[in-house]
Design a protein around this motif. Structure first.
Motif, PDB file in Angstrom:
ATOM      1  N   GLY A 227     -31.609 -23.961  46.891  1.00 55.68           N
ATOM      2  CA  GLY A 227     -33.028 -23.768  46.555  1.00 55.68           C
ATOM      3  C   GLY A 227     -33.369 -22.390  46.029  1.00 55.68           C
ATOM      4  O   GLY A 227     -34.488 -22.172  45.557  1.00 55.68           O
ATOM      5  N   GLN A 228     -32.435 -21.456  46.072  1.00 58.43           N
ATOM      6  CA  GLN A 228     -32.737 -20.090  45.616  1.00 58.43           C
ATOM      7  C   GLN A 228     -32.164 -19.873  44.207  1.00 58.43           C
ATOM      8  O   GLN A 228     -30.942 -19.979  44.024  1.00 58.43           O
ATOM      9  N   ARG A 229     -33.039 -19.579  43.244  1.00 54.07           N
ATOM     10  CA  ARG A 229     -32.579 -19.441  41.847  1.00 54.07           C
ATOM     11  C   ARG A 229     -32.139 -18.007  41.572  1.00 54.07           C
ATOM     12  O   ARG A 229     -32.884 -17.055  41.829  1.00 54.07           O
ATOM     13  N   VAL A 230     -30.913 -17.874  41.052  1.00 56.91           N
ATOM     14  CA  VAL A 230     -30.376 -16.548  40.728  1.00 56.91           C
ATOM     15  C   VAL A 230     -29.797 -16.575  39.307  1.00 56.91           C
ATOM     16  O   VAL A 230     -29.418 -17.630  38.799  1.00 56.91           O
ATOM     17  N   THR A 231     -29.743 -15.399  38.688  1.00 59.54           N
ATOM     18  CA  THR A 231     -29.119 -15.304  37.356  1.00 59.54           C
ATOM     19  C   THR A 231     -27.650 -14.950  37.559  1.00 59.54           C
ATOM     20  O   THR A 231     -27.335 -14.006  38.292  1.00 59.54           O
ATOM     21  N   ILE A 232     -26.759 -15.713  36.914  1.00 57.67           N
ATOM     22  CA  ILE A 232     -25.335 -15.445  37.136  1.00 57.67           C
ATOM     23  C   ILE A 232     -24.649 -14.805  35.926  1.00 57.67           C
ATOM     24  O   ILE A 232     -23.553 -14.281  36.042  1.00 57.67           O
ATOM     25  N   ALA A 233     -25.289 -14.851  34.760  1.00 58.70           N
ATOM     26  CA  ALA A 233     -24.710 -14.184  33.579  1.00 58.70           C
ATOM     27  C   ALA A 233     -25.834 -13.916  32.589  1.00 58.70           C
ATOM     28  O   ALA A 233     -26.697 -14.776  32.384  1.00 58.70           O
ATOM     29  N   ASP A 234     -25.798 -12.733  31.992  1.00 60.41           N
ATOM     30  CA  ASP A 234     -26.830 -12.385  31.007  1.00 60.41           C
ATOM     31  C   ASP A 234     -26.125 -11.928  29.719  1.00 60.41           C
ATOM     32  O   ASP A 234     -25.634 -10.808  29.633  1.00 60.41           O
ATOM     33  N   PHE A 235     -26.060 -12.830  28.739  1.00 61.53           N
ATOM     34  CA  PHE A 235     -25.354 -12.542  27.488  1.00 61.53           C
ATOM     35  C   PHE A 235     -26.101 -11.531  26.625  1.00 61.53           C
ATOM     36  O   PHE A 235     -25.506 -10.854  25.805  1.00 61.53           O
ATOM     37  N   SER A 236     -27.425 -11.430  26.845  1.00 65.45           N
ATOM     38  CA  SER A 236     -28.207 -10.508  26.002  1.00 65.45           C
ATOM     39  C   SER A 236     -27.817  -9.057  26.286  1.00 65.45           C
ATOM     40  O   SER A 236     -28.140  -8.163  25.522  1.00 65.45           O
ATOM     41  N   ARG A 237     -27.113  -8.831  27.384  1.00 60.46           N
ATOM     42  CA  ARG A 237     -26.659  -7.470  27.698  1.00 60.46           C
ATOM     43  C   ARG A 237     -25.345  -7.110  26.993  1.00 60.46           C
ATOM     44  O   ARG A 237     -24.884  -5.981  27.097  1.00 60.46           O
ATOM     45  N   LEU A 238     -24.719  -8.076  26.326  1.00 60.11           N
ATOM     46  CA  LEU A 238     -23.454  -7.779  25.632  1.00 60.11           C
ATOM     47  C   LEU A 238     -23.743  -6.983  24.376  1.00 60.11           C
ATOM     48  O   LEU A 238     -24.688  -7.295  23.636  1.00 60.11           O
ATOM     49  N   ARG A 239     -22.920  -5.971  24.118  1.00 59.62           N
ATOM     50  CA  ARG A 239     -23.136  -5.173  22.904  1.00 59.62           C
ATOM     51  C   ARG A 239     -22.349  -5.796  21.753  1.00 59.62           C
ATOM     52  O   ARG A 239     -21.275  -5.343  21.406  1.00 59.62           O
ATOM     53  N   ARG A 240     -22.891  -6.898  21.238  1.00 63.49           N
ATOM     54  CA  ARG A 240     -22.260  -7.563  20.092  1.00 63.49           C
ATOM     55  C   ARG A 240     -23.367  -8.066  19.194  1.00 63.49           C
ATOM     56  O   ARG A 240     -24.516  -8.197  19.627  1.00 63.49           O
ATOM     57  N   ARG A 241     -23.010  -8.379  17.964  1.00 66.80           N
ATOM     58  CA  ARG A 241     -24.048  -8.841  17.040  1.00 66.80           C
ATOM     59  C   ARG A 241     -24.694 -10.134  17.561  1.00 66.80           C
ATOM     60  O   ARG A 241     -25.901 -10.285  17.541  1.00 66.80           O
ATOM     61  N   SER A 242     -23.860 -11.059  18.045  1.00 68.06           N
ATOM     62  CA  SER A 242     -24.402 -12.313  18.579  1.00 68.06           C
ATOM     63  C   SER A 242     -24.255 -12.274  20.093  1.00 68.06           C
ATOM     64  O   SER A 242     -23.165 -12.551  20.610  1.00 68.06           O
ATOM     65  N   ASN A 243     -25.331 -11.913  20.772  1.00 63.09           N
ATOM     66  CA  ASN A 243     -25.211 -11.791  22.228  1.00 63.09           C
ATOM     67  C   ASN A 243     -25.899 -12.967  22.920  1.00 63.09           C
ATOM     68  O   ASN A 243     -26.842 -12.800  23.686  1.00 63.09           O
ATOM     69  N   PHE A 244     -25.393 -14.158  22.599  1.00 61.87           N
ATOM     70  CA  PHE A 244     -25.894 -15.396  23.201  1.00 61.87           C
ATOM     71  C   PHE A 244     -24.849 -16.483  22.965  1.00 61.87           C
ATOM     72  O   PHE A 244     -23.927 -16.294  22.153  1.00 61.87           O
ATOM     73  N   ILE A 245     -25.010 -17.575  23.696  1.00 60.84           N
ATOM     74  CA  ILE A 245     -24.177 -18.755  23.407  1.00 60.84           C
ATOM     75  C   ILE A 245     -25.008 -19.684  22.524  1.00 60.84           C
ATOM     76  O   ILE A 245     -26.183 -19.930  22.817  1.00 60.84           O
ATOM     77  N   ALA A 246     -24.433 -20.138  21.431  1.00 65.97           N
ATOM     78  CA  ALA A 246     -25.122 -21.124  20.591  1.00 65.97           C
ATOM     79  C   ALA A 246     -24.724 -22.510  21.106  1.00 65.97           C
ATOM     80  O   ALA A 246     -23.549 -22.865  21.068  1.00 65.97           O
ATOM     81  N   MET A 247     -25.715 -23.242  21.610  1.00 62.19           N
ATOM     82  CA  MET A 247     -25.435 -24.596  22.100  1.00 62.19           C
ATOM     83  C   MET A 247     -25.593 -25.537  20.906  1.00 62.19           C
ATOM     84  O   MET A 247     -26.712 -25.875  20.509  1.00 62.19           O
ATOM     85  N   MET A 248     -24.469 -25.896  20.343  1.00 62.15           N
ATOM     86  CA  MET A 248     -24.483 -26.699  19.111  1.00 62.15           C
ATOM     87  C   MET A 248     -23.569 -27.906  19.326  1.00 62.15           C
ATOM     88  O   MET A 248     -22.418 -27.722  19.752  1.00 62.15           O
ATOM     89  N   PRO A 249     -24.047 -29.111  19.048  1.00 63.72           N
ATOM     90  CA  PRO A 249     -23.167 -30.271  19.234  1.00 63.72           C
ATOM     91  C   PRO A 249     -21.850 -30.053  18.475  1.00 63.72           C
ATOM     92  O   PRO A 249     -21.854 -29.507  17.368  1.00 63.72           O
ATOM     93  N   GLN A 250     -20.759 -30.485  19.088  1.00 63.79           N
ATOM     94  CA  GLN A 250     -19.454 -30.178  18.490  1.00 63.79           C
ATOM     95  C   GLN A 250     -19.305 -30.754  17.083  1.00 63.79           C
ATOM     96  O   GLN A 250     -18.632 -30.177  16.238  1.00 63.79           O
ATOM     97  N   TRP A 251     -19.972 -31.907  16.809  1.00 68.46           N
ATOM     98  CA  TRP A 251     -19.823 -32.474  15.463  1.00 68.46           C
ATOM     99  C   TRP A 251     -20.495 -31.577  14.416  1.00 68.46           C
ATOM    100  O   TRP A 251     -20.019 -31.497  13.297  1.00 68.46           O
ATOM    101  N   GLU A 252     -21.585 -30.910  14.802  1.00 70.88           N
ATOM    102  CA  GLU A 252     -22.236 -29.976  13.862  1.00 70.88           C
ATOM    103  C   GLU A 252     -21.273 -28.836  13.537  1.00 70.88           C
ATOM    104  O   GLU A 252     -21.118 -28.427  12.394  1.00 70.88           O
ATOM    105  N   PHE A 253     -20.655 -28.318  14.600  1.00 70.07           N
ATOM    106  CA  PHE A 253     -19.692 -27.224  14.449  1.00 70.07           C
ATOM    107  C   PHE A 253     -18.549 -27.655  13.525  1.00 70.07           C
ATOM    108  O   PHE A 253     -18.201 -26.978  12.552  1.00 70.07           O
ATOM    109  N   LEU A 254     -17.978 -28.828  13.816  1.00 69.12           N
ATOM    110  CA  LEU A 254     -16.820 -29.283  13.034  1.00 69.12           C
ATOM    111  C   LEU A 254     -17.204 -29.647  11.605  1.00 69.12           C
ATOM    112  O   LEU A 254     -16.457 -29.357  10.659  1.00 69.12           O
ATOM    113  N   ASP A 255     -18.384 -30.252  11.425  1.00 71.12           N
ATOM    114  CA  ASP A 255     -18.858 -30.562  10.067  1.00 71.12           C
ATOM    115  C   ASP A 255     -18.997 -29.281   9.255  1.00 71.12           C
ATOM    116  O   ASP A 255     -18.630 -29.234   8.078  1.00 71.12           O
TER     117      ASP A 255
END
Ligand SMILES: Cc1cc2nc3c(=O)[nH]c(=O)nc-3n(C[C@H](O)[C@H](O)[C@H](O)COP(=O)(O)OP(=O)(O)OC[C@H]3O[C@@H](n4cnc5c(N)ncnc54)[C@H](O)[C@@H]3O)c2cc1C
Length: 422
Positions: free
Chosen positions: A83-111
């Motif tokens: 019942g207790q909500r916690v943050t376990i990973a924060d990608f926005s803190r990464l020092r990279r151009r793309s600091n997030f995960i893109a949730m994209m269906p695999q067929w879009e990626f492969l196409d």
């Protein structure tokens, strides 16, 4: 029997095979990819495109066009523990151009990768074409036996890449030895609707006896319910209604919609495997991606590792494959080099996954019936207190061990397509 000949034949059009196809064709290598399905439109096979894969797209000058495809941005992962909500990973803190995960269906990626690969003259994709065996001569792999829409095909190639996934036919044909590292869990996948009032963001629910990952796909939750290995039969024997109740107590947020699990066809079993080839190659053949190392779903890193293998393979082999004077025998030391480069990331990631399986998942699954609620483990408590620490798991998941950057050159002049030999 149709005969084809090419410099490199890749068997398997998943993330590893398609990305390698693009990179080799871009480097001027005549490349033929065989994919046994007629398209990439298969059910959920993982939707995560990690920052290090986005870096690869950036290296290729394709990041903008890639992100023009439909995707959801995941900047943080959360867990709800008793019942207790916690943050376990924060990608926005990464020092990279793309600091997030893109949730994209695999067929879009492969196409997308296919469309880009097809811009290069040396690339060819044969859909509906299944690799069924190897052509070998004097201990050297010389090509692939396949079955396509028009019947059997024999493809002669200087190099065969087995990118045919964790049940690789080619690695068995080659007699390569698989080391089973073991997984005490299986995963049940299902989709449940997402309501506008639901908290946004992917993560999971952990409670006594239950572990459920919930991937935010905009209009629905892609749920991964972790069970003990082989536990599906007992679950089915208890009946669908009991299973719906189990899901509701695992993720109370979803209680009002478990009726959407209409029958067992809505629940897909992923039999989790963690294994690795002892040797990833033999003369004329190299295994990459899941064919070389099946990963646990923990961290959702399988696609990323497959892509990183492809990048390393193209970096190491691309220039030699593009040079027609270099024959098949001369490529052999480079196959060993690919394994030497990618073994450590695969081994280290699997070791971490096995540790999480043993120290987190198994105790949680065995805690069923316990009266006291599960506490938030101390590393997570520290991360809530000092949020900058949330960058550490974000790096481990989003970038991982030994990320690869594209070093294989783009060819000045593309080569010709695979040629029919009769
Ligand atoms: C249900 C599920 C959920 C997952 N979720 C995630 C996730 O969220 N994030 C993540 O990173 N990973 C996830 N994974 C793992 C991820 O899908 C794999 O690690 C990754 O796709 C490996 O890529 P690959 O190219 O090596 O193999 P695969 O993706 O398995 O691709 C192999 C390809 O080869 C083709 N093929 C197989 N045999 C032959 C043959 N004989 N001839 C021709 N073609 C053949 C297959 O059709 C397939 O297209 C998930 C896997 C499953 C099953």
């Amino acid at each position: 029997m149709t005969g084809l000949s090419t410099r490199c034949c890749i068997v398997g059009g998943g993330p590893a095979g398609m990305m390698l196809g693009l990179l080799l064709a871009r480097a001027g290598v005549e490349t033929l990819v065989l994919e046994k399905h007629a398209d990439f439109l298969r059910d959920f096979r993982g939707d995560t495109v990690h920052p290090s894969t986005l870096d690869v797209m950036d290296d290729l000058g394709l990041l903008e066009s890639f992100l023009a495809r439909p995707y959801d941005k995941a900047e943080r992962l959360h867990a709800t523990i008793s019942g207790q909500r916690v943050t376990i990973a924060d990608f926005s803190r990464l020092r990279r151009r793309s600091n997030f995960i893109a949730m994209m269906p695999q067929w879009e990626f492969l196409d997308f990768v296919r469309d880009e690969a097809e811009r290069h003259a040396g690339f060819r994709l044969m859909l509906d074409c299944e690799g069924v065996g190897l052509v070998e001569q004097g201990g050297q792999v010389r090509g692939v036996e396949a079955v396509g829409v028009d019947g059997p095909v024999r493809i002669a190639a200087d190099l065969v890449i087995a990118a045919d996934g964790r049940r690789s036919v080619l690695r068995s044909c080659a007699g390569l030895v698989v080391k089973d590292i073991g997984a005490p869990i299986d995963v049940l996948w299902m989709r449940l609707p997402k309501r506008p009032s639901d908290p946004a963001g992917s993560g999971g629910f952990i409670d006594t006896g239950h572990f459920m990952a919930t991937i935010d796909r905009g209009s629905y939750w892609q749920c991964a319910y972790v069970i003990a290995k082989g536990g599906i039969e007992a679950i089915q024997a208890r009946g669908l209604e009991a299973f719906r109740r189990e899901v509701a107590s695992a993720a109370p947020l979803l209680e009002d919609r478990v009726s959407h699990i209409a029958d067992w066809n809505d629940v897909k079993l992923l039999s989790v495997a963690v294994d690795r080839l002892e040797r990833w190659w033999k003369p004329g053949l190299l295994c990459i991606g899941d064919a070389a190392h099946a990963m646990s779903p923990i961290g959702g890193v399988g696609i990323n590792l497959a892509v990183q293998d492809a990048v390393a393979t193209a970096n190491i082999l691309g220039p030699s494959l593009a040079d027609a004077r270099i024959d098949a025998a001369a490529l052999v030391p480079l196959l060993e080099k690919v394994q030497a480069r990618r073994l450590f990331p695969a081994r280290a990631t699997q070791a971490l996954q096995v540790a999480i399986q043993k120290r987190l998942l198994t105790p949680v699954l065995q805690s069923s019936g316990r009266q006291r609620p599960l506490g938030v483990p101390w590393p997570l408590r520290l991360m809530q207190r000092w949020p900058m620490l949330q960058a550490l798991p974000a790096y481990a998941v989003g970038v991982g061990v030994r990320p690869e950057r594209v070093r294989s050159p783009a060819a000045a002049r593309p080569r010709v397509m695979a040629q029919s030999t009769g």
